[in-house]
Design an enzyme around this catalytic site. Sequence first.
Site, PDB file in Angstrom:
ATOM      1  N   TYR A 139       0.800  -1.180   0.078  1.00  0.00           N
ATOM      2  CA  TYR A 139       0.053  -0.028   0.001  1.00  0.00           C
ATOM      3  C   TYR A 139       0.854   1.212  -0.074  1.00  0.00           C
ATOM      4  CZ  TYR A 139      -3.985   2.914   1.028  1.00  0.00           C
ATOM      5  OH  TYR A 139      -5.065   3.757   0.959  1.00  0.00           O
ATOM      6  N   PHE A 146      -7.120   8.946  -8.841  1.00  0.00           N
ATOM      7  CA  PHE A 146      -8.293   9.400  -7.782  1.00  0.00           C
ATOM      8  C   PHE A 146      -7.811   8.603  -6.675  1.00  0.00           C
ATOM      9  CE2 PHE A 146     -11.933   8.763  -5.164  1.00  0.00           C
ATOM     10  CZ  PHE A 146     -12.328  10.007  -5.057  1.00  0.00           C
ATOM     11  N   ASN A 190     -16.255   3.631   0.360  1.00  0.00           N
ATOM     12  CA  ASN A 190     -16.859   3.234  -1.129  1.00  0.00           C
ATOM     13  C   ASN A 190     -17.909   4.356  -1.629  1.00  0.00           C
ATOM     14  OD1 ASN A 190     -15.087   1.298  -1.562  1.00  0.00           O
ATOM     15  ND2 ASN A 190     -16.396  -0.455  -0.717  1.00  0.00           N
ATOM     16  N   MET A 236      -6.540  -3.587  -9.721  1.00  0.00           N
ATOM     17  CA  MET A 236      -6.577  -5.147  -9.503  1.00  0.00           C
ATOM     18  C   MET A 236      -5.456  -5.802 -10.237  1.00  0.00           C
ATOM     19  SD  MET A 236     -10.826  -5.763  -9.367  1.00  0.00           S
ATOM     20  CE  MET A 236     -10.483  -7.298  -8.886  1.00  0.00           C
ATOM     21  N   TYR A 255      -8.712   4.591 -10.258  1.00  0.00           N
ATOM     22  CA  TYR A 255      -8.745   4.421  -8.824  1.00  0.00           C
ATOM     23  C   TYR A 255      -8.356   3.230  -8.082  1.00  0.00           C
ATOM     24  CZ  TYR A 255     -13.306   2.229  -9.105  1.00  0.00           C
ATOM     25  OH  TYR A 255     -14.327   1.193  -9.276  1.00  0.00           O
ATOM     26  N   GLY A 256      -7.735   2.284  -8.862  1.00  0.00           N
ATOM     27  CA  GLY A 256      -7.421   1.070  -8.612  1.00  0.00           C
ATOM     28  C   GLY A 256      -6.555   0.318  -9.276  1.00  0.00           C
TER      29      GLY A 256
END
Length: 330
Positions: free
Chosen positions: A53, A262, A124, A240, A237-238
């Site tokens: 992270y 973001f 979320n 995966m 925003y991610g």
Amino acid sequence: MKRVDIDRYGAPEDVARCVEVAEVGAPGAGEVVFDVLLFPINPADVSFCRGTYRLRPPLPATPGAECVGRVSAVGAGVTHVKPGDLVINLQRENWAQRRRVKGDDVIPIPAGMDLQQAAMLRINPPTALLLLSDFVDLKPGDWIIQNVANSAVGRLVIRLALALNVRTANVVRRAALFDELKTLGADACVVDGPDLAEAVKAKTGGAPIRLALDAVSGQATARLSGCLAEGGVVVNYGSMSGEDPVMSRAGLIGGGQKLVGFILGRGLATRSLEQVRGIYAELGRQVKDGYLSAPVEKVYPIEEVKAALAHAQRGARSGKILVAPNGAVS
């Protein structure tokens, strides 16, 4: 009291430990103490335990990006919450039975909210809201496209877009999800793949799409870009895929598109504390009314956090994994 700590990085179910620590003590001036009722296990928490992270605090450290709590005591000068109020915490380290934090870090939420849904309010729902509001000036009838549309954020995007009369093209990995997403209000559903742009064009009648929401990264970002109109914006925003987002020169230069990133903290930081409280009050109302929700698969006690973390990393779950630090809640 009990708390979850990690003293090294690695597989979350190996490195996380439920430990006994000193009580947090009484609140000082401007502080709030609350009992943690429930916390969810999010992908960011899993990454935190793995050491991948963006935040890597000194170890040992306590994970926990969000929770719902009930105020037990307030210090001098705190007027916006009182003992008994339900709150969410804007700060981290929430995998514990109790927290003592600055008063401004707790946000009151509507009384009577379903506690499982309240535990998932902090991240979320506002993420979905700001993804829809902060990058493109969407009008009723406009189309957006998103991948991982069956995720918690994806489902919330569908519901919030529906309320705005904005149409959604939803990209998933298997067609078995289509009926479920259409029940939520999805306008079009497609399976991701190399022919994504053609499939989306067929589903939308070739309508221009100016906003794409990407939580996968890698080549998936480029596939979303291929679905956008000239001047469209891809918001990443991610990841995966674990990869960096990829955009073609054709999209960036020839199409005049933009790729922007973001994170929720940056989006909230542009707003005053009163505006942030207002965002959560409105989202809390929609959750309490049942318009916004996220599925939950299982709730574990804090003593079984290792099992909870292992469960949270399984594929094809039907919902979130939650942990109840202080026993069963109602």
